[in-house]
Design a protein around this motif. Sequence first.
Motif, short mmCIF file in Angstrom:
data_model
loop_
_atom_site.label_atom_id
_atom_site.label_comp_id
_atom_site.label_asym_id
_atom_site.label_seq_id
_atom_site.Cartn_x
_atom_site.Cartn_y
_atom_site.Cartn_z
N UNK A 44 -0.14 10.18 -2.14
CA UNK A 44 1.15 9.36 -2.75
C UNK A 44 2.15 8.90 -1.24
N UNK A 45 1.93 9.68 -0.24
CA UNK A 45 2.64 9.84 0.99
C UNK A 45 2.14 8.82 1.80
N UNK A 46 0.48 8.75 1.93
CA UNK A 46 0.32 7.00 2.43
C UNK A 46 0.27 5.99 2.46
N UNK A 47 0.62 6.22 0.80
CA UNK A 47 0.37 4.51 0.42
C UNK A 47 1.66 4.03 0.20
N UNK A 48 3.19 4.84 0.90
CA UNK A 48 4.43 4.64 0.69
C UNK A 48 4.18 3.98 2.22
N UNK A 49 3.11 3.87 3.26
CA UNK A 49 3.24 3.97 4.81
C UNK A 49 3.61 2.75 5.48
N UNK A 76 7.23 0.35 -15.25
CA UNK A 76 7.35 0.78 -14.47
C UNK A 76 8.69 2.11 -13.89
N UNK A 77 9.25 0.79 -12.94
CA UNK A 77 10.32 1.05 -12.78
C UNK A 77 11.04 -0.40 -12.13
N UNK A 78 11.24 -1.34 -12.66
CA UNK A 78 12.12 -2.61 -13.22
C UNK A 78 12.03 -3.73 -12.01
N UNK A 79 10.72 -3.46 -10.72
CA UNK A 79 10.64 -4.00 -10.07
C UNK A 79 9.48 -4.45 -8.79
N UNK A 93 8.08 0.48 -3.94
CA UNK A 93 9.57 0.59 -4.26
C UNK A 93 9.83 2.21 -4.54
N UNK A 94 10.88 2.67 -4.15
CA UNK A 94 10.99 4.18 -3.92
C UNK A 94 11.76 5.05 -5.27
N UNK A 95 12.05 3.42 -6.62
CA UNK A 95 12.18 4.24 -7.65
C UNK A 95 10.42 4.45 -8.20
N UNK A 96 9.30 3.93 -7.94
CA UNK A 96 8.46 3.97 -8.71
C UNK A 96 7.75 5.55 -8.44
N UNK A 97 7.42 6.10 -9.47
CA UNK A 97 7.30 7.91 -9.68
C UNK A 97 5.81 8.06 -8.68
N UNK A 98 6.27 9.62 -8.35
CA UNK A 98 5.22 10.23 -7.50
C UNK A 98 3.61 9.03 -8.63
N UNK A 99 3.75 9.91 -9.51
CA UNK A 99 2.47 9.80 -11.02
C UNK A 99 2.27 8.55 -11.15
N UNK A 100 3.04 7.37 -11.16
CA UNK A 100 3.09 5.99 -11.06
C UNK A 100 2.43 5.80 -9.80
N UNK A 101 2.99 6.45 -7.88
CA UNK A 101 2.30 5.48 -7.42
C UNK A 101 1.41 6.42 -7.63
N UNK A 102 0.43 7.30 -7.76
CA UNK A 102 -0.97 7.55 -7.65
C UNK A 102 -1.90 7.36 -8.02
N UNK A 103 -0.97 6.00 -9.90
CA UNK A 103 -2.27 5.56 -10.64
C UNK A 103 -2.37 4.04 -10.02
N UNK A 104 -1.12 3.48 -9.06
CA UNK A 104 -1.21 2.21 -8.14
C UNK A 104 -2.19 2.29 -7.80
N UNK A 105 -2.75 3.22 -6.81
CA UNK A 105 -3.53 3.28 -5.78
C UNK A 105 -5.24 3.34 -6.17
N UNK A 106 -5.08 4.00 -7.52
CA UNK A 106 -6.18 3.48 -8.74
C UNK A 106 -6.60 2.27 -8.42
N UNK A 107 -5.73 1.99 -9.01
CA UNK A 107 -5.17 0.53 -9.56
C UNK A 107 -5.77 -0.29 -8.62
#
Length: 300
Positions: A44-49, A76-79, A93-107
């Motif tokens: 999650x942290x890495x995906x935001x880099x 998920x976050x309107x952006x 987007x910072x408004x994307x939750x950690x759970x959704x960010x992790x799911x995005x990484x997989x997708x």
Amino acid sequence: MSTYVIREKYFGYNDEVFYVSGNRINKVFQDKEQAEVAYKQLEINGARDFALYEVESLFDADEALLKQLDDFVFLRCGEHIYQEGEVSRDTLPESLSDEDTFEFIQLADMHKFQLVQFEHEAKFYALWSVKKQQWVEEHDEFFAGLAYADQPDQLKTNVRTIFADYDYEDIQLKGSLEDLSEQPVLLQALIKNSKALKYNNKSQTLTILQGWEEEGLYAVNPLLKQPLFEIKEISLEEIQTIENELAKQYSYDEDDWGEEEDEDFDAEALVEELIQELAEELDLSDEQRAELFDEMNKES
């Protein structure tokens, strides 16, 4: 007891995207839950880099996948992350939750880490250079690392590194097919059907073409009496030792650099140089220069 190993991917940059240039061991766990929690947070942290338009998997993605990913983020976050045919130049987007960010990484298949599970002790496989009698290292301008994986067949693309032992030129092996292989008939058939291999009957020379990278080398190596490389088991401890040595050898150490600079630093010479420049600019006499030098030394 199972062992869980988190490997961190290191990235290079080719003026378009960040690409994976190597891996290193990040953490080792015996507890599955701890390993999964740590791995998830690292991802999650890495995906935001990274700016999204520089992520290799998104750069190579087709429009259908990019629209699917954009729909996911917007829901998920309107952006939006994909508009007017272009991927966003911003991070997620910072408004994307950690759970959704992790799911995005997989997708999006934009992993920065890998979690490997072993039933008992960690077991990896690495390339061994027969010519140099050492583990094969991979180098580019951004990273230096060991060529290893948790499955032997995953090292196929790394085999091209062996050409470094031969100055990145074609590899030429002298001898008849019988001299080179215990299975000369199979070797002859392989040469006939591979564009990456050539054999000159007159000079009795087998040539493995560097331009085809690992293709010919990987195919012919098992047939050679004297293989050019081996894929051997390597312990986790040995990997960590080698990786630590490579990190020290190729990493920039700011503290050490500062210490070396301080040892060679001559404050008095610097003051004198500044005075000379100032004196020339103001056209000072020798007596005035001496007075200025004394005053500046007092202040320093």
